[in-house]
Design an enzyme around this catalytic site. Structure first.
Site, PDB file in Angstrom:
ATOM      1  N   GLN A   1       0.972  -1.044   0.229  1.00 36.09           N
ATOM      2  CA  GLN A   1       0.187   0.055   0.017  1.00 36.09           C
ATOM      3  C   GLN A   1       0.507   1.312   0.106  1.00 36.09           C
ATOM      4  O   GLN A   1       0.479   2.286  -0.532  1.00 36.09           O
ATOM      5  CB  GLN A   1      -0.995  -0.021   1.059  1.00 36.09           C
ATOM      6  CG  GLN A   1      -2.170  -0.965   1.169  1.00 36.09           C
ATOM      7  CD  GLN A   1      -1.703  -2.302   1.777  1.00 36.09           C
ATOM      8  OE1 GLN A   1      -0.550  -2.605   1.946  1.00 36.09           O
ATOM      9  NE2 GLN A   1      -2.728  -3.098   2.459  1.00 36.09           N
TER      10      GLN A   1
ATOM     11  N   ASP B   1      -6.219   1.450  12.694  1.00 33.44           N
ATOM     12  CA  ASP B   1      -7.469   0.918  12.226  1.00 33.44           C
ATOM     13  C   ASP B   1      -8.172   0.449  13.486  1.00 33.44           C
ATOM     14  O   ASP B   1      -9.740   0.571  13.436  1.00 33.44           O
ATOM     15  CB  ASP B   1      -7.159  -0.510  11.870  1.00 33.44           C
ATOM     16  CG  ASP B   1      -6.510  -0.423  10.244  1.00 33.44           C
ATOM     17  OD1 ASP B   1      -5.315  -0.250  10.256  1.00 33.44           O
ATOM     18  OD2 ASP B   1      -7.246  -0.396   9.201  1.00 33.44           O
TER      19      ASP B   1
ATOM     20  N   LYS C   1      -1.440  -1.248  10.124  1.00 31.57           N
ATOM     21  CA  LYS C   1      -0.835  -2.224   9.120  1.00 31.57           C
ATOM     22  C   LYS C   1       0.238  -2.995   9.752  1.00 31.57           C
ATOM     23  O   LYS C   1       1.358  -2.593  10.365  1.00 31.57           O
ATOM     24  CB  LYS C   1      -0.598  -1.505   7.931  1.00 31.57           C
ATOM     25  CG  LYS C   1       0.069  -2.243   6.779  1.00 31.57           C
ATOM     26  CD  LYS C   1      -0.879  -3.578   6.484  1.00 31.57           C
ATOM     27  CE  LYS C   1      -2.326  -3.193   6.107  1.00 31.57           C
ATOM     28  NZ  LYS C   1      -3.301  -4.434   6.138  1.00 31.57           N
TER      29      LYS C   1
HETATM   30  O1  MRU Z   1      -5.466  -3.411   4.851  1.00 32.50           O
HETATM   31  P1  MRU Z   1      -5.613  -1.925   4.736  1.00 32.50           P
HETATM   32  O2  MRU Z   1      -5.067  -1.359   3.458  1.00 32.50           O
HETATM   33  O3  MRU Z   1      -7.179  -1.556   4.590  1.00 32.50           O
HETATM   34  O4  MRU Z   1      -4.987  -1.259   5.836  1.00 32.50           O
HETATM   35  C1  MRU Z   1      -5.003   0.076   5.993  1.00 32.50           C
HETATM   36  C2  MRU Z   1      -4.028   0.713   7.139  1.00 32.50           C
HETATM   37  O5  MRU Z   1      -3.669  -0.309   7.942  1.00 32.50           O
HETATM   38  C3  MRU Z   1      -4.173   2.181   7.348  1.00 32.50           C
HETATM   39  O6  MRU Z   1      -2.834   2.403   7.847  1.00 32.50           O
HETATM   40  C4  MRU Z   1      -5.159   2.431   8.398  1.00 32.50           C
HETATM   41  O7  MRU Z   1      -6.244   1.917   7.812  1.00 32.50           O
HETATM   42  C5  MRU Z   1      -5.004   3.778   8.893  1.00 32.50           C
HETATM   43  S1  MRU Z   1      -5.698   5.033   7.578  1.00 32.50           S
HETATM   44  C6  MRU Z   1      -7.471   5.184   7.805  1.00 32.50           C
END
Ligand code: MRU
Length: 356
Positions: free
Chosen positions: A199, A240, A251
């Site tokens: 990402q 999250d 993440k």
């Molecule tokens: O698996 P994802 O791409 O949905 O994970 C996203 C993240 O871990 C972001 O850092 C997290 O959502 C914070 S941004 C609102």
């Protein structure tokens, strides 16, 4: 060009369907996908067409509106569809928070369709304001560090994507960076690639490039070395789910950055809207459910071939086992502060409890 807050990860289109940027194809192709039903919304969250805690919350909220329309206001069918959406991913609490808020409207309304639409729009509009505020408060921290250390160039390290693709409209971790650009600060971002889905390499880099912000993509294992060499002034990530005790799920790999930051006296901040707190969760490390994702994400890498075709290629022996935890939890003791729309919150039960 400065980030103007004009970017949208999702919107209601002219036919009143939800149109989203299909993040699975970035940075190679900018495609959108149209979601017409609650099931479409559920699938888009599951297959990562949309991702990021805030945006999956928004898609979930609009998904409940789509259910209300599809089932002509039949409350029990809407509820069933909402519960499917609510369980489409386990870790980001914004998803459950948004669905619960929508279910409240469903329970209380006579005109369910109209009120669900209004509520989903309200959640999105609130996110826009929240992230603007997070940007301003986070940028004040950047300015303070710069003044204290008498530096005129600032290096931030971030992990994953916590920009406008992840939360409307300025992002969480990237909001202070967009604000710094607006204020004319000379800012540079170290972008962790963020294996296995990359990402950082594919989404954060794309956002920053588009906004004209200096950045460098680094392999995930580089951050510790950069911190040791004094090349990182601050780490900012999103979250999250943040527990009442201040432990923060983000993440996978975030925890390791926090450890390296602690060892090198680098301030480590988490930026999040208040909707990312889980006040019912007392202890993040032991209680936050960590999503385990498909082994394919580890075995395969997405890229573009020389003919311009987006392809998944295998990088591992087919028979080797893998395990793919989507998130980890950074203990509160490693976090300098939580940047929220209500100010900088200390990562502990007393300070977080005040926000309830
Ligand atoms: O698996 P994802 O791409 O949905 O994970 C996203 C993240 O871990 C972001 O850092 C997290 O959502 C914070 S941004 C609102």
């Amino acid at each position: 060009m400065a980030h103007q807050g004009i970017y949208k990860a999702l919107w209601l289109n002219d036919n009143d369907n939800l149109e989203v940027i299909d993040q699975r194809f970035l940075p190679f192709e900018k495609k959108t996908r149209i979601l017409k039903t609650a099931n479409d919304a559920c699938e888009a969250i599951k297959d990562m067409t949309v991702r990021g805690a805030g945006v999956i919350g928004n898609v979930a909220a609009f998904g409940v509106y789509l259910a209300a329309r599809e089932f002509a206001g039949d409350k029990s069918q809407i509820k069933q569809a909402a519960m499917n959406i609510r369980t489409s991913r386990p870790t980001a609490v914004n998803l459950m928070w948004a669905v619960d808020r929508m279910l409240n409207i469903v329970a209380q309304s006579d005109d369910v369709v109209k009120n669900c639409k209004a509520e989903a729009i309200a959640i999105a509009d609130e996110d826009v304001l929240r992230t603007q505020k997070i940007g301003e408060i986070g940028c004040d921290i950047i300015e303070n560090i710069m003044a204290k250390r008498k530096i005129n160039q600032f290096n931030v390290l971030t992990h994953c994507n916590a920009g406008w693709l992840a939360i409307l409209d300025s992002g969480s971790a990237l909001a202070p960076i967009y604000e710094a650009q607006k204020r004319g600060i000379d800012i540079h971002v170290w972008v962790d690639e963020t294996r296995p889905r990359n990402q950082g390499a594919s989404l954060t880099s794309w956002e920053l490039l588009d906004a004209g912000i200096k950045h460098t993509i680094i392999p995930d294992n580089t951050g510790g070395h950069l911190m040791q060499q004094g090349m990182v002034d601050m780490v900012i990530t999103g979250a999250d789910r943040v527990a009442l005790n201040g432990d923060a799920a983000n993440k996978i790999g975030t925890y390791l950055k926090a450890l390296a930051a602690k060892d090198n006296d680098v301030p480590f901040y988490i930026a999040l809207p208040i909707s990312t707190f889980d006040f019912a969760c007392e202890d993040g490390v032991s209680d936050i459910e960590i999503e385990i994702r498909s082994e394919d994400e580890v075995h395969l890498m997405r890229g573009i071939d020389r003919h311009g075709n987006v392809q998944d290629i295998r990088i591992t022996p087919e028979e080797s086992a893998t395990i793919n935890y989507g998130f980890d939890v950074t203990p509160a003791r490693l976090i300098t502060g939580l940047i929220t729309e209500a100010g900088i919150i200390a990562p502990n039960k007393d300070a977080i409890g005040e926000l309830k």
